[in-house]
Design an enzyme around this catalytic site. Sequence first.
Site, PDB file in Angstrom:
ATOM      1  N   GLU A  78     -49.892 -40.555  27.098  1.00 40.48           N
ATOM      2  CA  GLU A  78     -50.873 -39.910  27.971  1.00 40.48           C
ATOM      3  C   GLU A  78     -50.960 -40.640  29.298  1.00 40.48           C
ATOM      4  O   GLU A  78     -51.059 -41.856  29.332  1.00 40.48           O
ATOM      5  CB  GLU A  78     -52.263 -39.919  27.306  1.00 40.48           C
ATOM      6  CG  GLU A  78     -52.331 -39.183  25.985  1.00 40.48           C
ATOM      7  CD  GLU A  78     -52.181 -37.678  26.128  1.00 40.48           C
ATOM      8  OE1 GLU A  78     -52.200 -37.174  27.278  1.00 40.48           O
ATOM      9  OE2 GLU A  78     -52.030 -37.000  25.082  1.00 40.48           O
ATOM     10  N   CYS A 139     -60.081 -38.871  21.144  1.00 41.96           N
ATOM     11  CA  CYS A 139     -58.958 -39.637  21.697  1.00 41.96           C
ATOM     12  C   CYS A 139     -59.139 -39.900  23.187  1.00 41.96           C
ATOM     13  O   CYS A 139     -58.935 -41.023  23.656  1.00 41.96           O
ATOM     14  CB  CYS A 139     -57.635 -38.901  21.453  1.00 41.96           C
ATOM     15  SG  CYS A 139     -57.220 -38.810  19.698  1.00 41.96           S
ATOM     16  N   HIS A 161     -50.134 -39.561  21.782  1.00 43.37           N
ATOM     17  CA  HIS A 161     -50.410 -38.498  20.810  1.00 43.37           C
ATOM     18  C   HIS A 161     -49.125 -38.128  20.063  1.00 43.37           C
ATOM     19  O   HIS A 161     -48.034 -38.165  20.650  1.00 43.37           O
ATOM     20  CB  HIS A 161     -50.944 -37.240  21.518  1.00 43.37           C
ATOM     21  CG  HIS A 161     -52.440 -37.163  21.554  1.00 43.37           C
ATOM     22  ND1 HIS A 161     -53.148 -37.122  22.728  1.00 43.37           N
ATOM     23  CD2 HIS A 161     -53.366 -37.104  20.552  1.00 43.37           C
ATOM     24  CE1 HIS A 161     -54.454 -37.049  22.454  1.00 43.37           C
ATOM     25  NE2 HIS A 161     -54.614 -37.036  21.141  1.00 43.37           N
TER      26      HIS A 161
END
Length: 192
Positions: A78, A139, A161
């Site tokens: 991310e 998250c 992820h």
Amino acid sequence: MKILVTAFDAFGGESINPTERALQQLPDHIGDAELVKLVIPTKFGESLRRAIEVAEDSEVEAIVCLGQAGGRAHITPERVAINVMDADIPDNAGYQPVDVPVVEGGPTAYFSTLPVKEMVAAVGDSPARLSNTAGTFVCNQLLYGLLHHFEGTRVSAGFVHVPYITEQEKTDKPMMELADIVEGVKRALWAV
Ligand code: PCA
């Protein structure tokens, strides 16, 4: 150096979280780095508090959080975390915030302080893609909260992820073999 690697417990009616399984299969060292492994609950607040506590107690220099992103087909580092909690489902404590900031008055977003492009390249054909949204559930809250807490320190933080694993039998959704996720995460940790 020490790297804290976190995984989440199962949530949203699932009996498995692939990240918890993957964490169990990670080695204790990657190159010169010692891995400190921690499973945290899929709960707003508590997940972040636990991760900060262990990161500080263990004096880690990097934090790599793992989470399930059901429906994605790739291992996805991310790039960014945003200052909002907006949950479609309750967390494991039954809390379902809507349009609530992670940090009242905090900046709109933080960029991950891990080398996300290098991580994607290192995972390579496992396969990986860079993601520009960590969602608005637990998250994203964890990543935002860590980046906020450790801003200006030597501790870098980021999030990866992963898809469903085949054991979850999501026949209408992309799935990966657990072994491939473990391999991909190992390569991402090498890059860190
Ligand atoms: N994935 C969720 C929370 C726990 C997990 O593994 C998320 O993407 O927010």
